[in-house]
Design a protein around this motif. Structure first.
Motif, PDB file in Angstrom:
ATOM      1  N   LEU A  42       4.232   4.896  -5.726  1.00 46.19           N
ATOM      2  CA  LEU A  42       4.326   4.054  -4.539  1.00 46.19           C
ATOM      3  C   LEU A  42       4.326   2.590  -4.965  1.00 46.19           C
ATOM      4  O   LEU A  42       3.764   2.241  -6.014  1.00 46.19           O
ATOM      5  CB  LEU A  42       3.163   4.313  -3.586  1.00 46.19           C
ATOM      6  CG  LEU A  42       3.025   5.738  -3.025  1.00 46.19           C
ATOM      7  CD1 LEU A  42       1.725   5.886  -2.257  1.00 46.19           C
ATOM      8  CD2 LEU A  42       4.210   6.098  -2.147  1.00 46.19           C
ATOM      9  N   GLU A  44       4.068  -1.679  -3.613  1.00 49.92           N
ATOM     10  CA  GLU A  44       3.851  -2.715  -2.607  1.00 49.92           C
ATOM     11  C   GLU A  44       4.702  -3.928  -2.969  1.00 49.92           C
ATOM     12  O   GLU A  44       4.689  -4.389  -4.102  1.00 49.92           O
ATOM     13  CB  GLU A  44       2.379  -3.117  -2.545  1.00 49.92           C
ATOM     14  CG  GLU A  44       2.098  -4.241  -1.562  1.00 49.92           C
ATOM     15  CD  GLU A  44       0.622  -4.620  -1.506  1.00 49.92           C
ATOM     16  OE1 GLU A  44       0.316  -5.708  -0.982  1.00 49.92           O
ATOM     17  OE2 GLU A  44      -0.219  -3.833  -1.998  1.00 49.92           O
ATOM     18  N   GLY A  72       7.870   5.723  -2.073  1.00 60.31           N
ATOM     19  CA  GLY A  72       7.665   5.004  -0.815  1.00 60.31           C
ATOM     20  C   GLY A  72       7.268   3.567  -1.088  1.00 60.31           C
ATOM     21  O   GLY A  72       6.763   3.239  -2.163  1.00 60.31           O
ATOM     22  N   LEU A  74       5.528  -0.204   0.591  1.00 64.33           N
ATOM     23  CA  LEU A  74       4.815  -0.990   1.599  1.00 64.33           C
ATOM     24  C   LEU A  74       5.291  -2.435   1.477  1.00 64.33           C
ATOM     25  O   LEU A  74       5.147  -3.049   0.430  1.00 64.33           O
ATOM     26  CB  LEU A  74       3.305  -0.924   1.373  1.00 64.33           C
ATOM     27  CG  LEU A  74       2.462  -1.775   2.331  1.00 64.33           C
ATOM     28  CD1 LEU A  74       2.434  -1.154   3.717  1.00 64.33           C
ATOM     29  CD2 LEU A  74       1.034  -1.954   1.808  1.00 64.33           C
ATOM     30  N   ARG A  98      15.483   1.995   3.142  1.00 64.53           N
ATOM     31  CA  ARG A  98      14.965   3.041   4.024  1.00 64.53           C
ATOM     32  C   ARG A  98      15.825   4.310   3.964  1.00 64.53           C
ATOM     33  O   ARG A  98      15.324   5.410   4.220  1.00 64.53           O
ATOM     34  CB  ARG A  98      14.909   2.505   5.455  1.00 64.53           C
ATOM     35  CG  ARG A  98      14.469   3.525   6.482  1.00 64.53           C
ATOM     36  CD  ARG A  98      14.472   2.946   7.871  1.00 64.53           C
ATOM     37  NE  ARG A  98      14.299   3.984   8.876  1.00 64.53           N
ATOM     38  CZ  ARG A  98      14.114   3.759  10.172  1.00 64.53           C
ATOM     39  NH1 ARG A  98      14.097   2.531  10.631  1.00 64.53           N
ATOM     40  NH2 ARG A  98      13.958   4.762  11.009  1.00 64.53           N
ATOM     41  N   VAL A 103       9.763   3.236   4.184  1.00 66.97           N
ATOM     42  CA  VAL A 103       9.236   1.871   4.079  1.00 66.97           C
ATOM     43  C   VAL A 103       8.364   1.592   5.288  1.00 66.97           C
ATOM     44  O   VAL A 103       8.769   1.838   6.432  1.00 66.97           O
ATOM     45  CB  VAL A 103      10.368   0.824   4.044  1.00 66.97           C
ATOM     46  CG1 VAL A 103       9.786  -0.581   3.887  1.00 66.97           C
ATOM     47  CG2 VAL A 103      11.363   1.117   2.938  1.00 66.97           C
ATOM     48  N   ILE A 104       7.171   1.097   5.045  1.00 67.73           N
ATOM     49  CA  ILE A 104       6.319   0.615   6.129  1.00 67.73           C
ATOM     50  C   ILE A 104       6.116  -0.880   5.933  1.00 67.73           C
ATOM     51  O   ILE A 104       5.767  -1.332   4.838  1.00 67.73           O
ATOM     52  CB  ILE A 104       4.961   1.346   6.162  1.00 67.73           C
ATOM     53  CG1 ILE A 104       5.148   2.746   6.756  1.00 67.73           C
ATOM     54  CG2 ILE A 104       3.931   0.561   6.987  1.00 67.73           C
ATOM     55  CD1 ILE A 104       3.870   3.545   6.910  1.00 67.73           C
ATOM     56  N   LYS A 238      -1.177   1.921   3.937  1.00 65.76           N
ATOM     57  CA  LYS A 238      -0.906   2.524   2.630  1.00 65.76           C
ATOM     58  C   LYS A 238      -0.993   4.049   2.709  1.00 65.76           C
ATOM     59  O   LYS A 238      -0.193   4.763   2.089  1.00 65.76           O
ATOM     60  CB  LYS A 238      -1.898   1.988   1.590  1.00 65.76           C
ATOM     61  CG  LYS A 238      -1.712   0.510   1.283  1.00 65.76           C
ATOM     62  CD  LYS A 238      -2.739  -0.024   0.299  1.00 65.76           C
ATOM     63  CE  LYS A 238      -2.418   0.396  -1.114  1.00 65.76           C
ATOM     64  NZ  LYS A 238      -3.294  -0.275  -2.106  1.00 65.76           N
ATOM     65  N   VAL A 241       2.197   5.321   4.230  1.00 64.39           N
ATOM     66  CA  VAL A 241       3.309   5.295   3.273  1.00 64.39           C
ATOM     67  C   VAL A 241       3.286   6.567   2.432  1.00 64.39           C
ATOM     68  O   VAL A 241       4.315   7.236   2.241  1.00 64.39           O
ATOM     69  CB  VAL A 241       3.243   4.058   2.349  1.00 64.39           C
ATOM     70  CG1 VAL A 241       4.310   4.149   1.263  1.00 64.39           C
ATOM     71  CG2 VAL A 241       3.442   2.781   3.144  1.00 64.39           C
TER      72      VAL A 241
END
Length: 285
Positions: A42, A44, A72, A74, A98, A103-104, A238, A241
């Motif tokens: 993941l 960020e 994924g 963030l 995406r 994606v958040i 998080k 995600v």
């Protein structure tokens, strides 16, 4: 006493470079956590400060998209907005990302104007309870320095072709035709902004006065008008995600320590300047 203080300040000045070098060495070579031994799944990506250039964020988005280990992303946003083109570049890069992985977007402070535009195509938008969201609008401004220039005896000489070539000049009051031209430009940009927000968020363009019109919302009100999906903390974002990415054992990608150190210095300086010069106002978005 004052001599001791003066000597101490002088010593810091004489040894500053050496101390900075030792600090950098400490950051680079300090022990790493065991999690770094496992491949990250993941990532960020931070969008901080005024958006004047998109290259750095676009590079991170592109790398995340190409990295098959990253499942994924963030997008952590704390920005008052900025220039139109880089905000749109990030927006469509997130839209493309995406298509490959979830994606958040998370509003950790301010997600306004261009930074909201950049976030609209995330799978979900989550905002910290104390964050500020919205300001969907466009601004173009320039000082009128004509009286000041007259007072100090400065004039301008201009050779131009094209009625609107001086539109937006700070050296005099704009003519009615120039103002009309600039108003048309801001209106076109605003309509593009609203259209993309409406498409991404499932809203009606005709209801733009409710969710756009440069309203500045608390996170609670932003959810009520449909600009975000949830009010929650970063830990919840998080977790979501990881759930969307179907990752059972999350390992977040860590930046190189030296790079993160330099970046944090730059971001801190930008945010301080932002506080002086920007406040809640964006540059153009």
């Amino acid at each position: 006493m004052f001599k001791k203080i003066s000597d101490f300040i002088k010593w810091i000045g004489d040894h500053f470079k050496g101390m900075l070098f030792l600090l950098i060495l400490l950051i680079v070579f300090m022990p790493t956590s065991e999690s770094k031994l496992k491949p990250a799944n993941l990532q960020e990506i931070k969008l901080s400060g005024p958006i004047m250039d998109a290259d750095k964020v676009l590079k991170e988005i592109n790398e995340a998209q190409k990295d098959d280990d990253i499942k994924g992303v963030l997008l952590n946003v704390n920005s008052p907005g900025g220039a139109v083109p880089p905000s749109i570049e990030i927006c469509y890069a997130i839209k493309e990302l995406r298509e490959h992985k979830p994606v958040i977007a998370y509003a950790s402070g301010i997600m306004a104007s261009g930074s909201y535009y950049a976030s609209i195509y995330a799978n979900r938008i989550i905002a910290n309870p104390g964050s500020i969201v919205g300001s969907i609008g466009v601004i173009m401004e320039s000082p009128n320095l004509e009286r000041l220039m007259d007072k100090i005896g400065i004039g301008t000489q201009v050779v131009k072709e094209g009625t609107y070539k001086e539109a937006g000049t700070p050296t005099r009051k704009w003519t009615p035709k120039e103002r009309e031209e600039l108003e048309r430009l801001t209106k076109d940009t605003y309509e593009l902004f609203v259209s993309d927000v409406a498409e991404a968020r499932g809203l009606e363009v005709k209801n733009d006065k409710a969710y756009a019109d440069a309203h500045i919302f608390s996170s609670k009100r932003a959810k009520e008008v449909g600009l975000i999906d949830e009010v929650a903390t970063k830990s919840s974002a998080k977790k979501q995600v990881a759930e969307l990415a179907k990752v059972k054992k999350p390992v977040w990608k860590e930046k190189d320590k030296f790079e993160a150190f330099i970046e944090s210095l730059g971001t801190e300086s930008i945010l301080k300047l932002q506080g002086y010069f920007y406040g809640l106002k964006s540059v153009l978005f």
